[in-house]
Motif scaffolding. Structure first.
Motif, PDB file in Angstrom:
ATOM      1  N   ASP A 181       0.921  -1.364   0.002  1.00  0.00           N
ATOM      2  CA  ASP A 181      -0.026   0.007  -0.041  1.00  0.00           C
ATOM      3  C   ASP A 181       0.735   1.247  -0.011  1.00  0.00           C
ATOM      4  OD1 ASP A 181      -2.358  -1.520  -0.132  1.00  0.00           O
ATOM      5  OD2 ASP A 181      -2.883  -1.157   2.318  1.00  0.00           O
ATOM      6  N   GLU A 182       2.047   1.390   1.120  1.00  0.00           N
ATOM      7  CA  GLU A 182       2.950   2.398   1.057  1.00  0.00           C
ATOM      8  C   GLU A 182       3.436   2.695  -0.293  1.00  0.00           C
ATOM      9  OE1 GLU A 182       4.984   5.779   2.054  1.00  0.00           O
ATOM     10  OE2 GLU A 182       3.035   4.868   3.029  1.00  0.00           O
ATOM     11  N   LEU A 183       4.154   1.610  -0.913  1.00  0.00           N
ATOM     12  CA  LEU A 183       4.677   1.587  -2.280  1.00  0.00           C
ATOM     13  C   LEU A 183       3.744   2.161  -3.444  1.00  0.00           C
ATOM     14  CD1 LEU A 183       7.170  -1.345  -2.163  1.00  0.00           C
ATOM     15  CD2 LEU A 183       7.885   0.998  -1.968  1.00  0.00           C
ATOM     16  N   ASP A 184       2.826   1.502  -3.382  1.00  0.00           N
ATOM     17  CA  ASP A 184       1.660   1.741  -4.538  1.00  0.00           C
ATOM     18  C   ASP A 184       1.092   3.237  -4.533  1.00  0.00           C
ATOM     19  OD1 ASP A 184       2.361  -0.815  -5.447  1.00  0.00           O
ATOM     20  OD2 ASP A 184       0.305  -1.476  -4.721  1.00  0.00           O
ATOM     21  N   SER A 185       0.830   3.632  -3.112  1.00  0.00           N
ATOM     22  CA  SER A 185       0.211   5.170  -3.100  1.00  0.00           C
ATOM     23  C   SER A 185       1.311   6.263  -3.121  1.00  0.00           C
ATOM     24  CB  SER A 185      -0.241   5.235  -1.272  1.00  0.00           C
ATOM     25  OG  SER A 185      -1.344   4.002  -1.619  1.00  0.00           O
ATOM     26  N   ARG A 187       4.184   6.197  -5.118  1.00  0.00           N
ATOM     27  CA  ARG A 187       5.120   6.204  -6.494  1.00  0.00           C
ATOM     28  C   ARG A 187       4.652   7.504  -6.938  1.00  0.00           C
ATOM     29  NH1 ARG A 187       2.013   1.255  -8.326  1.00  0.00           N
ATOM     30  NH2 ARG A 187       0.160   2.245  -9.368  1.00  0.00           N
ATOM     31  N   ALA A 188       5.978   7.977  -7.735  1.00  0.00           N
ATOM     32  CA  ALA A 188       5.605   9.231  -8.423  1.00  0.00           C
ATOM     33  C   ALA A 188       4.694   8.927  -9.846  1.00  0.00           C
ATOM     34  CB  ALA A 188       7.098   9.572  -8.975  1.00  0.00           C
ATOM     35  N   THR A 189       4.860   7.897 -10.349  1.00  0.00           N
ATOM     36  CA  THR A 189       4.203   7.648 -11.580  1.00  0.00           C
ATOM     37  C   THR A 189       2.777   6.854 -11.204  1.00  0.00           C
ATOM     38  OG1 THR A 189       6.021   7.804 -13.110  1.00  0.00           O
ATOM     39  CG2 THR A 189       4.259   6.762 -13.899  1.00  0.00           C
ATOM     40  N   ALA A 190       1.715   7.370 -11.727  1.00  0.00           N
ATOM     41  CA  ALA A 190       0.372   6.510 -11.450  1.00  0.00           C
ATOM     42  C   ALA A 190       0.198   5.780 -10.135  1.00  0.00           C
ATOM     43  CB  ALA A 190       0.449   5.637 -12.605  1.00  0.00           C
ATOM     44  N   PRO A 191       0.196   6.861  -9.160  1.00  0.00           N
ATOM     45  CA  PRO A 191      -0.013   6.179  -7.836  1.00  0.00           C
ATOM     46  C   PRO A 191      -1.254   5.630  -7.699  1.00  0.00           C
ATOM     47  CG  PRO A 191       0.055   8.488  -7.521  1.00  0.00           C
ATOM     48  CD  PRO A 191       0.590   8.348  -9.025  1.00  0.00           C
ATOM     49  N   LEU A 192      -1.448   4.811  -6.483  1.00  0.00           N
ATOM     50  CA  LEU A 192      -2.890   4.372  -6.110  1.00  0.00           C
ATOM     51  C   LEU A 192      -3.618   5.294  -5.570  1.00  0.00           C
ATOM     52  CD1 LEU A 192      -5.151   2.019  -5.821  1.00  0.00           C
ATOM     53  CD2 LEU A 192      -3.603   1.506  -3.677  1.00  0.00           C
ATOM     54  N   VAL A 193      -4.635   5.832  -6.461  1.00  0.00           N
ATOM     55  CA  VAL A 193      -5.451   6.959  -5.625  1.00  0.00           C
ATOM     56  C   VAL A 193      -6.864   6.699  -6.098  1.00  0.00           C
ATOM     57  CG1 VAL A 193      -3.658   8.724  -5.457  1.00  0.00           C
ATOM     58  CG2 VAL A 193      -5.043   8.545  -7.610  1.00  0.00           C
TER      59      VAL A 193
END
Length: 223
Positions: A181-185, A187-193
Motif C-alpha cells: 500500500d505504501e509503495l503503490d500510494s 510512487r511518483a508515476t500513476a500512484p494508487l488513488v
C-alpha cells in the motif's frame, strides 16, 4: 463499455471483476497479472528490479498474451514471450517484487499501451490500481474497491491456500499488504488513488454478492 475497478491489494478486485464480467457477459483484463509477468521475466533474466532501464527494456520487448476458455471471462493462461506464467506469477516472491517493478515509469508506459490496445477490443471489466485515473480515464463506470488491512489479509491468505501458492501466514501477508500500500500510494508515476469520479465501495462488511450487485447496478444505469 469499460468498467474500471481500482483498489489496493487484497480488496477482492479479481474476484469481483470476474463475477461482474460473467454476469454482464464482459471480458476481464487483469492488469496486475501483466506487471507480475514483467517481474517474473526480470527475475528469470537476472535483472536488478530497481534498475528501471533494465526492467523497462523487458516491458518494451515482451508482449503479454491471455488465453480464454469459452464462456469464462477470466484468462485461463497468462503468457509472456510465449512462456506460460499462469502459476509462476502468483508466488510470494512475485508478491514482494511486483510493486518495485510497477513503480517504474517506463514499465507502466509500455503496459498501459498494451492494456489500452486490449480494451479497445470490446466490453471489459478492468481491475488494477490506475485504471480509472490513467489507463481508461473515460471508463463509463469507475469503482474504487477497498477494505480494512485485516480483512484484505484474511482474504489473501485464503486465496493463497486455495491456489496452493503464496504465503498462508497471516502476519506475513498483513505486513506485505501494508508495505505494498505504501509503495503503490507513494510512487511518483500513476500512484494508487481514487479517481475523482469513482464510487468508493468498502467491502469489509459486505458480502461478495452485495458488492457485485452494486457494480452491476451502476453498469445498468449507464447502459
Amino acid at each position: 463499455m469499460i468498467i474500471a475497478i481500482d483498489g489496493p491489494s487484497g480488496a477482492g478486485k479479481s474476484t469481483v471483476a470476474t463475477a461482474v464480467a460473467r454476469r454482464l457477459g464482459f471480458h476481464c483484463l487483469d492488469t496486475g497479472a501483466m506487471y507480475r509477468s514483467i517481474a517474473w521475466k526480470a527475475i528469470q533474466q537476472g535483472a536488478d528490479l530497481a534498475d528501471e532501464a533494465a526492467v523497462g527494456a523487458i516491458a518494451q520487448t515482451f508482449d503479454i498474451a491471455f488465453e480464454h476458455e469459452e464462456g469464462d471471462p477470466r484468462p485461463s493462461r497468462v503468457l509472456i514471450g510465449g512462456d506460460d506464467v499462469t502459476a509462476a506469477i502468483r508466488t510470494a516472491e512475485i508478491d514482494r517484487s511486483v510493486s518495485v517493478v510497477s513503480a517504474h515509469p517506463s514499465v507502466r508506459a509500455a503496459l498501459v499501451e498494451q492494456q489500452r490496445r486490449i480494451a479497445e477490443g470490446g466490453d471489459y471489466v478492468i481491475e488494477g490500481r490506475d485504471i480509472g485515473t490513467v489507463v481508461c480515464p473515460n471508463a463509463e463506470v469507475k469503482v474504487f474497491l477497498t477494505a480494512t488491512n485485516e480483512a484484505r489479509a484474511r482474504r489473501r491468505v485464503a486465496q493463497n491456500a486455495e491456489r496452493g501458492v503464496g504465503s498462508v501466514d497471516f502476519e506475513e501477508v498483513l505486513a506485505d499488504i501494508i508495505r505494498r500500500d505504501e509503495l503503490d500510494s507513494s510512487r511518483a508515476t500513476a500512484p494508487l488513488v481514487q479517481a475523482d469520479d469513482a464510487v468508493l465501495v468498502d467491502s469489509s462488511d459486505k458480502t461478495i454478492n452485495e458488492v457485485i450487485d452494486a457494480i452491476c447496478a451502476m453498469a445498468d444505469a449507464r447502459a
